[in-house]
Every structure is written in C-alpha cells, then in structure tokens.
Scaffold this active site. Structure first.
Site, PDB file in Angstrom:
ATOM      1  N   GLU A 190       0.809  -1.227   0.000  1.00  0.00           N
ATOM      2  CA  GLU A 190       0.000   0.000   0.000  1.00  0.00           C
ATOM      3  C   GLU A 190       0.837   1.270   0.000  1.00  0.00           C
ATOM      4  O   GLU A 190       0.529   2.229   0.706  1.00  0.00           O
ATOM      5  CB  GLU A 190      -0.966  -0.020   1.187  1.00  0.00           C
ATOM      6  CG  GLU A 190      -1.857  -1.254   1.175  1.00  0.00           C
ATOM      7  CD  GLU A 190      -2.775  -1.371   2.397  1.00  0.00           C
ATOM      8  OE1 GLU A 190      -2.639  -0.540   3.321  1.00  0.00           O
ATOM      9  OE2 GLU A 190      -3.623  -2.267   2.414  1.00  0.00           O
ATOM     10  N   ASN A 233       2.294  -4.812  -3.381  1.00  0.00           N
ATOM     11  CA  ASN A 233       0.920  -5.234  -3.099  1.00  0.00           C
ATOM     12  C   ASN A 233       0.035  -4.030  -2.758  1.00  0.00           C
ATOM     13  O   ASN A 233       0.451  -3.155  -1.993  1.00  0.00           O
ATOM     14  CB  ASN A 233       0.975  -6.186  -1.882  1.00  0.00           C
ATOM     15  CG  ASN A 233      -0.319  -6.913  -1.624  1.00  0.00           C
ATOM     16  OD1 ASN A 233      -0.904  -7.482  -2.534  1.00  0.00           O
ATOM     17  ND2 ASN A 233      -0.776  -6.897  -0.371  1.00  0.00           N
ATOM     18  N   HIS A 269      -9.999  -6.965  -2.128  1.00  0.00           N
ATOM     19  CA  HIS A 269     -11.084  -6.870  -1.141  1.00  0.00           C
ATOM     20  C   HIS A 269     -12.222  -6.140  -1.856  1.00  0.00           C
ATOM     21  O   HIS A 269     -12.068  -4.960  -2.203  1.00  0.00           O
ATOM     22  CB  HIS A 269     -10.659  -6.032   0.070  1.00  0.00           C
ATOM     23  CG  HIS A 269      -9.531  -6.634   0.849  1.00  0.00           C
ATOM     24  ND1 HIS A 269      -9.690  -7.779   1.599  1.00  0.00           N
ATOM     25  CD2 HIS A 269      -8.243  -6.257   1.014  1.00  0.00           C
ATOM     26  CE1 HIS A 269      -8.542  -8.078   2.190  1.00  0.00           C
ATOM     27  NE2 HIS A 269      -7.641  -7.171   1.842  1.00  0.00           N
ATOM     28  N   GLU A 299      -5.471 -11.076  -1.345  1.00  0.00           N
ATOM     29  CA  GLU A 299      -6.279 -10.964  -0.118  1.00  0.00           C
ATOM     30  C   GLU A 299      -7.772 -11.010  -0.441  1.00  0.00           C
ATOM     31  O   GLU A 299      -8.570 -10.256   0.104  1.00  0.00           O
ATOM     32  CB  GLU A 299      -5.947  -9.650   0.616  1.00  0.00           C
ATOM     33  CG  GLU A 299      -4.477  -9.503   0.936  1.00  0.00           C
ATOM     34  CD  GLU A 299      -4.140  -8.228   1.715  1.00  0.00           C
ATOM     35  OE1 GLU A 299      -5.059  -7.597   2.283  1.00  0.00           O
ATOM     36  OE2 GLU A 299      -2.964  -7.864   1.748  1.00  0.00           O
ATOM     37  N   ASP A 301     -11.513 -11.274  -0.684  1.00  0.00           N
ATOM     38  CA  ASP A 301     -12.775 -11.545   0.028  1.00  0.00           C
ATOM     39  C   ASP A 301     -13.880 -10.694  -0.591  1.00  0.00           C
ATOM     40  O   ASP A 301     -13.613  -9.654  -1.191  1.00  0.00           O
ATOM     41  CB  ASP A 301     -12.679 -11.387   1.555  1.00  0.00           C
ATOM     42  CG  ASP A 301     -12.088 -10.088   2.049  1.00  0.00           C
ATOM     43  OD1 ASP A 301     -12.017  -9.123   1.270  1.00  0.00           O
ATOM     44  OD2 ASP A 301     -11.708 -10.027   3.232  1.00  0.00           O
TER      45      ASP A 301
HETATM   46  C1  XIL Z   1      -5.756  -7.022   8.401  1.00  0.00           C
HETATM   47  C2  XIL Z   1      -6.021  -8.250   9.257  1.00  0.00           C
HETATM   48  O1  XIL Z   1      -6.890  -9.109   8.568  1.00  0.00           O
HETATM   49  C3  XIL Z   1      -6.650  -7.855  10.575  1.00  0.00           C
HETATM   50  O2  XIL Z   1      -6.741  -8.976  11.437  1.00  0.00           O
HETATM   51  C4  XIL Z   1      -5.824  -6.751  11.242  1.00  0.00           C
HETATM   52  O3  XIL Z   1      -6.478  -6.316  12.401  1.00  0.00           O
HETATM   53  C5  XIL Z   1      -5.603  -5.597  10.296  1.00  0.00           C
HETATM   54  O4  XIL Z   1      -5.004  -6.055   9.093  1.00  0.00           O
HETATM   55  N1  XIL Z   1      -4.692  -5.128   3.773  1.00  0.00           N
HETATM   56  C6  XIL Z   1      -3.609  -5.830   4.199  1.00  0.00           C
HETATM   57  C7  XIL Z   1      -3.745  -6.797   5.317  1.00  0.00           C
HETATM   58  O5  XIL Z   1      -2.541  -5.768   3.562  1.00  0.00           O
HETATM   59  O6  XIL Z   1      -2.545  -6.965   6.015  1.00  0.00           O
HETATM   60  C8  XIL Z   1      -4.874  -6.392   6.245  1.00  0.00           C
HETATM   61  O7  XIL Z   1      -5.046  -7.404   7.240  1.00  0.00           O
HETATM   62  C9  XIL Z   1      -6.134  -6.169   5.456  1.00  0.00           C
HETATM   63  C10 XIL Z   1      -5.941  -5.056   4.458  1.00  0.00           C
END
Ligand code: XIL
Length: 397
Positions: A190, A233, A269, A299, A301
């Site tokens: 990020e 990422n 996401h 990631e 979802d």
């Molecule tokens: C999130 C985890 O899922 C949570 O448990 C934590 O509290 C915060 O981080 N982008 C990312 C991940 O790169 O590392 C994040 O993970 C979600 C968003």
C-alpha cells in the site's frame, strides 16, 4: 455438491487434453498433491480426503488445492495463529483445501518487532510448521507498510539515517530468517497514494526517508534472499482502475531503474455492489505480465451486507467465480489467496463496524457456501482455452 460433477469434468479433461496434456501436468503437480494426503501416493493424481470433518460435516468433493494444482495455480488463505490454536477444525479444513499460506498478522512489524531490535518469530513459526507439514507454499506480507506499526515506530519521524538502518535491519533479519521457506514477499504494501499522484506520505518510512525508501527496500530484500520473488501489493487496483494505471506506470518506471521487483499483488477486497468485471481484471493482470511481472491475487474476500439474503450469496458466488476465471485466463497469474476461508474468523465485520459480513467461502460452521462450489466448478472445469496442459509460468510450483 457431490463428486459427480468432478467426475464429469475429469473425463472432459482427459478428452480435451489427451495423454500428452496429462503428461505435461503430472510432474508439476507431484510436489504439491503428493504431500496433501497420504493416500495420494497410492492413487497417483487422485486425492483421498477424509469424508467427514472433525465437526461431523461431510466433505465429499475433491479439495480445491488438488483442482487448483491441476491448473498450475496456487490457492491460498490467510492463516491466523489464534484461530489455529483454539479450533482444530480450522487447521483441518485449511490443510485440506489450500496449498499456499500467508500470515494474517504474524509477520507484520508490530508482531515481529514489538520491542525494537528484539525479533519474535514465534507466532510466524506456528504457521511455517503447519505449512511444512502439509506441503504448502508460503508467501509473506508485508516487509514495509505504513500500518501495523509497533508503539516505538507509530507516529514517529526518525532521523533519515536511523530510519534507513531500521528498515535495513528489519528486512535482512526477517528475510534471512525465513530464507528458503518463503517463496514470495510483499516488500512494500500500500505504498501508493489513494488520490495520486505519487506515494502515500503517511507513515514513518516516507516521512523519515522520502520516496527513496522504496528502492532501498527492494534492493535490500533482493540482497537478503536472491531467490525470493519480490512483490508490490495494494488495493483498489484489481481491475483497470485509475490507481491500477498509476501502479502500472510506477512499476514500469521502477523496473526501468533496475529495481528488483518481480510481481504485483492485487488485494481484491471487494463488496458485492462494487467490484471489477473479470475481463478487465484479466486485462490488468495481462499488462503487468507483459512487463515481465508475475501477478498474485493476495487478499481476496467478497463482502456482503450483514443481513444478506439467499440471492446475495449466489451473487457472491458469481463474483468468486469471475475472479478465478480472470486469473486462469491471464498468462502469469500464479496464485489466488483468500483473506481467510471461514466467516467465523474474517476481519470484515470488525473493519466495517458490523455493516458487512459473510465475505469468505465457508460459513461460521465450516459449511461450504455457494462461493466454494463456484470456485470448485471453475477449477474442475476444462474450458477449451485453458485446459490442464497449460502450466502457469513464474516461480516453479
Ligand atoms: C488485516 C487483518 O486481517 C486484521 O486482522 C488486522 O487487524 C488488520 O489487518 N490489507 C492488508 C492486510 O494488507 O494486512 C490487512 O489485514 C487487510 C488489508
């Protein structure tokens, strides 16, 4: 679900690819699938998962990891050591379905170096041991991030040389510790601004060092583990978005300057009402591939409203299906990693203040949802353009 559909698609697979196709795929599959279930060694390609989980739930289909391996694809999930310790079904389902892991929080700076200079690998090693036992590849996120900071780094601006020393020591210590066990690292997570142009300016690294911290981090990471694939990422750049355009130009520039970057991670996401179309995701992956980069979906979802109705679970399944179709249609999308697999332990209700939920492919009781079925059918399917003979390029599986 039932094994019938998979039987059919296996037959279709044989028909489409013929013996040559099988011969091309089998050697690559062995390292993953042979270790999945002991029964595999006896029966060759066909995995023999337990029919009933510890919680009594029947699982009859071929697991996703076996299907994915036949496509040359890694299918991964985030791993939570807390869930793993308290819930035996969690590990059981994970080992059955996935061939790739990433630590949800255990490899972030606030865990690895909660106390400055004292490295704690304990929580991450829980995952590493599990991955080793079950023949799973490990990718790691993130070495450098503006978030998940320990107290000693939060809101801080360090003298420039001190910040460079901190980052260098962190990258070398962590990567050397895991060398040979982690095949891909998100070196920077990020780092791009949301509104553009340029880099995100919050966080101690940009504040203390300026934009140069990025290049330094990649060079150090490459020096620390020359075999590892180094990724950038980020979120909101899964399809052909404005941020994805910016990322594309930026990564191209970094490559032009000789920065060792080998892949791009699309976090993916998404919400049910706001997600890219599969065709533009493929287009996006393809343009990164054309720069010589591997792409991982890192990631995934798909968020539903808290009180989602039945039809929305079906829509969710369609979105998951689209992601896997998009990944398979691109030349070098090597892995699709979900941000967890059971709604029992998803980060979504927490981060959305309870507005969204149900984002993963198993419900809270580990019952597979329509999204699971959708993925299973895409992976079990042998579309003519993407039959099993095709093997994903990049780091060997
Ligand atoms: C999130 C985890 O899922 C949570 O448990 C934590 O509290 C915060 O981080 N982008 C990312 C991940 O790169 O590392 C994040 O993970 C979600 C968003």
């Amino acid at each position: 679900m039932g094994s019938k559909g998979h039987e059919l698609s296996r037959r279709a697979f044989l028909k489409t690819t013929g013996a040559a196709g099988i011969a091309a795929v089998v050697p690559l599959l062995r390292p993953i699938s042979a270790r999945t279930w002991p029964g595999n060694q006896r029966s060759g390609l066909r995995p023999e998962p337990p029919a009933v989980l510890e919680n009594g739930f029947p699982m009859a289909t071929e697991p996703l990891r076996g299907l994915a391996a036949k496509k040359g694809l890694l299918i991964g999930t985030a791993f939570s050591s807390d869930a793993f310790k308290k819930d035996p079904v969690y590990g059981e389902v994970m080992a059955r379905e996935f061939n790739c892991l990433v630590a949800e929080n255990e490899m972030k700076l606030d865990v690895l170096q909660r106390v400055r200079g004292q490295f704690d690998f304990g929580p991450a090693e829980v995952m590493m041991a599990f991955a080793g036992r079950h023949g799973m590849k490990v990718r790691a996120v993130p070495l450098v991030w503006h978030d998940a900071l320990p107290e000693w780094a939060r809101d801080k601006t360090f003298p420039r040389s001190e910040a460079l020393d901190i980052l260098r020591e962190h990258i070398f210590t962590v990567m050397r510790h895991f060398r040979g066990r982690v095949f891909a690292w998100d070196v920077l997570n990020e780092g791009l601004s949301d509104t553009g142009p340029g880099l995100r300016e919050e966080g101690p690294w940009y504040r203390s060092i300026g934009p140069e911290y990025v290049e330094r981090a990649y060079h150090w990471a490459h020096e620390a583990d020359p075999q590892a694939a180094l990724f950038y990422n980020d979120y909101a750049m899964d399809g052909m978005s404005e941020k994805a355009d910016r990322c594309y130009r930026w990564v191209q520039e970094l490559l032009g300057r000789g920065v060792p970057i080998h892949g791009v991670g699309l976090q993916y996401h998404v919400r049910m009402d706001k997600h890219p179309q599969p065709s533009e995701v493929t287009q996006n992956i393809r343009r990164f591939n054309d720069l010589g980069l591997i792409v991982h979906i890192t990631e995934l979802d798909v968020w539903l409203p808290k009180n989602a109705a039945r039809a929305e679970f079906q829509q969710q399944a369609d979105i998951y299906r689209g992601v896997f179709e998009a990944a398979l249609a691109a030349p070098k999308c090597q892995a699709v990693v979900l941000w967890g697999f059971t709604d029992r332990y998803s980060w979504v209700p927490g981060i959305s203040n309870g507005t969204y939920d149900h984002a993963l492919i198993f419900d809270r009781d580990y019952r597979p949802k329509p999204a699971y079925e959708a993925i299973s059918s895409v992976l079990g399917n042998t579309a003519p353009a993407d039959c099993g003979a095709r093997v994903r390029e990049g780091v060997p599986l």
